[in-house]
Write an enzyme that holds these catalytic residues in place. Structure first.
Site, PDB file in Angstrom:
ATOM      1  N   GLY A  52       0.813  -1.111  -0.089  1.00  0.00           N
ATOM      2  CA  GLY A  52      -0.029  -0.064   0.009  1.00  0.00           C
ATOM      3  C   GLY A  52       0.805   1.346  -0.005  1.00  0.00           C
ATOM      4  O   GLY A  52       2.217   1.174   0.553  1.00  0.00           O
ATOM      5  N   SER A  53       0.504   2.297  -0.374  1.00  0.00           N
ATOM      6  CA  SER A  53       1.100   3.683  -0.583  1.00  0.00           C
ATOM      7  C   SER A  53       1.001   4.217   0.761  1.00  0.00           C
ATOM      8  O   SER A  53       0.074   3.684   1.800  1.00  0.00           O
ATOM      9  CB  SER A  53       0.534   4.670  -1.606  1.00  0.00           C
ATOM     10  OG  SER A  53      -0.691   4.877  -1.497  1.00  0.00           O
ATOM     11  N   GLY A  54       1.566   5.387   1.130  1.00  0.00           N
ATOM     12  CA  GLY A  54       1.389   6.001   2.424  1.00  0.00           C
ATOM     13  C   GLY A  54       2.642   5.843   3.323  1.00  0.00           C
ATOM     14  O   GLY A  54       2.368   6.349   4.559  1.00  0.00           O
ATOM     15  N   HIS A  55       3.611   4.845   2.916  1.00  0.00           N
ATOM     16  CA  HIS A  55       4.709   4.523   3.775  1.00  0.00           C
ATOM     17  C   HIS A  55       5.951   5.083   3.325  1.00  0.00           C
ATOM     18  O   HIS A  55       6.957   4.708   3.482  1.00  0.00           O
ATOM     19  CB  HIS A  55       4.696   3.195   3.892  1.00  0.00           C
ATOM     20  CG  HIS A  55       3.424   2.403   4.532  1.00  0.00           C
ATOM     21  ND1 HIS A  55       3.124   2.610   5.844  1.00  0.00           N
ATOM     22  CD2 HIS A  55       2.456   1.315   3.931  1.00  0.00           C
ATOM     23  CE1 HIS A  55       2.182   1.854   5.873  1.00  0.00           C
ATOM     24  NE2 HIS A  55       1.732   1.186   4.883  1.00  0.00           N
ATOM     25  N   ASP A 108      -2.122  -7.992   0.491  1.00  0.00           N
ATOM     26  CA  ASP A 108      -1.107  -8.011  -0.331  1.00  0.00           C
ATOM     27  C   ASP A 108      -0.871  -9.558  -0.870  1.00  0.00           C
ATOM     28  O   ASP A 108      -0.757  -9.708  -1.975  1.00  0.00           O
ATOM     29  CB  ASP A 108       0.071  -7.841   0.297  1.00  0.00           C
ATOM     30  CG  ASP A 108       0.346  -6.194   0.617  1.00  0.00           C
ATOM     31  OD1 ASP A 108       0.593  -5.484  -0.424  1.00  0.00           O
ATOM     32  OD2 ASP A 108       0.257  -5.804   1.785  1.00  0.00           O
ATOM     33  N   HIS A 217      -0.172   0.224  10.699  1.00  0.00           N
ATOM     34  CA  HIS A 217      -1.582   0.817  10.529  1.00  0.00           C
ATOM     35  C   HIS A 217      -2.381   0.848  11.643  1.00  0.00           C
ATOM     36  O   HIS A 217      -3.584   0.773  11.453  1.00  0.00           O
ATOM     37  CB  HIS A 217      -2.257  -0.186   9.649  1.00  0.00           C
ATOM     38  CG  HIS A 217      -1.310  -0.538   8.307  1.00  0.00           C
ATOM     39  ND1 HIS A 217      -0.585  -1.941   8.308  1.00  0.00           N
ATOM     40  CD2 HIS A 217      -1.148   0.008   7.222  1.00  0.00           C
ATOM     41  CE1 HIS A 217       0.234  -1.854   7.136  1.00  0.00           C
ATOM     42  NE2 HIS A 217      -0.054  -0.691   6.457  1.00  0.00           N
TER      43      HIS A 217
END
Lengths: 329, 222
Positions: A52-55, A108, A217
């Site tokens: 996921g993005s955001g990391h 994932d 998360h």
């Protein structure tokens, strides 16, 4: 929480556009999906990472020489779709197959596995190594449930190094699996990050509280307690980490002290100072220390400590040259 | 005046309209889904479903369809390719799984709908390795599919079938509150997840509820 964004639904694409604007000489976009590859792809096993993005700077920041060849990224904190993974894998495959390396999360696995099936139908071989470094996310008896956090970086490094040596897919997967098995992390959360879309916090924590073992998360941790000094906090983390990893005197490690987003480099160095003292006291040899914010969750406060237990094979791959916008060896 | 029983099938254009309506309703419920998912999950289910159905709307509006297979496949592929996360694969499979290998149909009636969703349910179970009681969307989908099959076996109308499926899904959502989660972030909560309904199951209920509403509206205006 104030965020410098435009339309929330455009954050992922605009992040990629900005990344490529800066590093266009080395990377290119994979058409129609949220993914990038290196421009100078070699005739070797392709290493594809993602999540996921955001990391940020995970995952795009870890594509480069001696690291990943392709990166597939999903929406914020959501796994990339099967066609996204598939397109990136197709773009990097030189005929020698593709190794997928990513953190152990249900979303994932579902998406990468589906992509692997689609690739198999096209004759592209793939293998998967999951990163399960977070020792607080499940006890050893449920190792299968352990999540991947900042330890990703060490496992990507070894995978990239092995692929660069020209090993075949089976061998790259084998040594990368070993690296994953020897990577152990534990984190502590101080403040939540916020979702760019909704502005909601990823969890709630009182001003004077911290939570040991909380996931990136906001997955629940192992203990919520009052804030403490850097030394006390580091001692607690290291005690658990050494206990879980069974790393003992005489052994050799590489260390990563990873900030989760808003914790300053000053604080991370103060923690690292104590990590070094503890390892020296236990006669554990420090091969290398890295203090950085590689695996973040927006403006989440806190940090994680990762140990990679080295043997001669892993050490050689760890020391091999690597060069990406956010990681150099 | 037509009665409910006379609405026995929908053509491809009607199925398309029905799923456009479903998408609208799912998007309307984004705040509710976000709230439910935030309690025990990672809070992104509403966002994901909204992204998926926005893409489905875009792709559905682009084309005219002659078979219901193509409509349903378009909905599933839109979700699968745009959402990502576990939900993208699972909800994509809820639509793609059932039409994979199915002979082309120009009309959708209750027996065909029951057949499609029964195959989808099986595909989801294989893909997600989950079963009833694991606090997933299956908790609502399986009872809904059971009801569709029962109504189909008893020669009920499409509307009657959907009413029953909605009720089955609703009950499933209620039951999901009592389960301990076997997957996702809620899993790490153990017994603390009890009392909270599953967000994916709630989405299934919203999908059946809005399908029922659309077909009911058609019956009334027919």
């Amino acid at each position: 929480m104030k965020k410098v964004i435009n339309n929330p639904s455009d954050v992922v694409e605009e992040t990629i556009e900005g990344f490529l604007a800066a590093y266009n000489h080395s990377f290119r976009k994979v058409e129609n999906v949220n993914g990038i590859t290196r421009r100078n792809l070699k005739d070797k096993v392709g290493v594809v990472i993602g999540g996921g993005s955001g990391h940020e700077p995970l995952f795009m920041g870890f594509a480069g020489d001696g690291l990943a060849d392709g990166v597939t990224i999903g929406n914020v904190f959501a796994a990339p779709s099967p066609n996204n993974v598939q397109s990136v894998a197709q773009a990097v495959d030189s005929g020698k197959g593709v190794l997928f390396v990513y953190g152990n999360y249900m979303g994932d696995i579902l998406n990468f596995d589906m992509a692997a099936e689609l690739l198999e139908m096209e004759g592209i071989e793939s293998r998967t190594v999951l990163v399960r470094d977070d020792v607080a996310s499940a006890p050893m008896e449920r190792y299968e449930d352990r999540r991947g956090i900042a330890g990703d970086v060490f496992v990507f490094k070894i995978a990239g190094g092995a692929a660069e040596q020209g090993l075949d897919l089976e061998s790259v997967a084998k040594v990368t699996q070993k690296a994953s098995d020897q990577t152990f992390s534990i984190g502590v959360a101080l403040n939540p990050g916020t979702m760019p879309d909704s502005g909601e916090s990823t969890f709630t924590l009182a001003d004077d509280e911290i939570e040991f073992g909380m996931g990136i998360h906001g997955e629940p941790g192992v203990e919520r307690t009052k804030m403490m000094t850097a030394d006390e906090l580091t001692e607690r983390l290291m005690e658990r980490l050494l206990d879980e990893s069974k790393i003992d005197s005489g052994e050799e490690v590489s260390v990563l002290v990873n900030g989760l987003g808003s914790t300053t480099l000053m604080e991370l160095f103060i923690v690292n100072r104590k990590v070094a003292q503890i390892l020296e006291d236990k006669s554990i040899t420090i091969h290398d220390m890295d203090v950085n914010s590689y695996c973040t969750t927006q403006e989440m406060g806190g940090l994680s400590i990762t140990l990679l237990k080295l043997d001669s094979e892993l050490k050689e791959l760890y020391d091999a040259p690597a060069n990406s916008p956010y990681y150099k060896k | 005046m037509q009665t409910d029983a006379l609405i026995i099938n929908l053509n491809a254009t009607q199925v398309k309209e029905m799923f456009l309506y479903v998408g609208e309703k799912v998007r309307e419920n984004k705040p509710l889904l976000t709230k439910i998912d935030s309690a025990i999950g990672d809070g992104d289910h509403g966002i994901g479903m909204s992204i998926g159905f926005t893409k489905a709307e875009e792709n559905l509006k682009e084309k005219e369809f002659t078979t219901i297979n193509e409509v349903i496949k378009t909905v599933g592929m839109s979700m699968m390719t745009s959402m990502g996360g576990a939900s993208g694969v699972i909800f994509g499979t809820m639509f793609i799984g059932g039409v994979k290998g199915l002979e082309p149909h120009e009309k959708l009636n209750l027996p065909i709908l029951a057949e499609i969703f029964e195959k989808s349910l099986e595909a989801i179970k294989v893909r997600g390795k989950a079963s009833l009681g694991d606090k997933t969307m299956i908790d609502a989908f399986e009872p809904a599919v059971e009801r569709l099959k029962q109504c189909s076996d008893n020669n009920k109308s499409l509307l009657e079938g959907l009413k029953n499926a909605e009720e089955g899904a609703d009950k499933g959502v209620e039951l999901s509150k009592e389960y301990i989660a076997k997957f996702g972030r809620a899993k790490s909560l153990g017994e603390r997840a009890i009392g909270h309904q599953d967000a994916g199951a709630t989405s299934v209920w919203i999908i059946f509820k809005s399908m029922r509403e659309w077909v009911e509206g058609l019956s009334k205006h027919a």
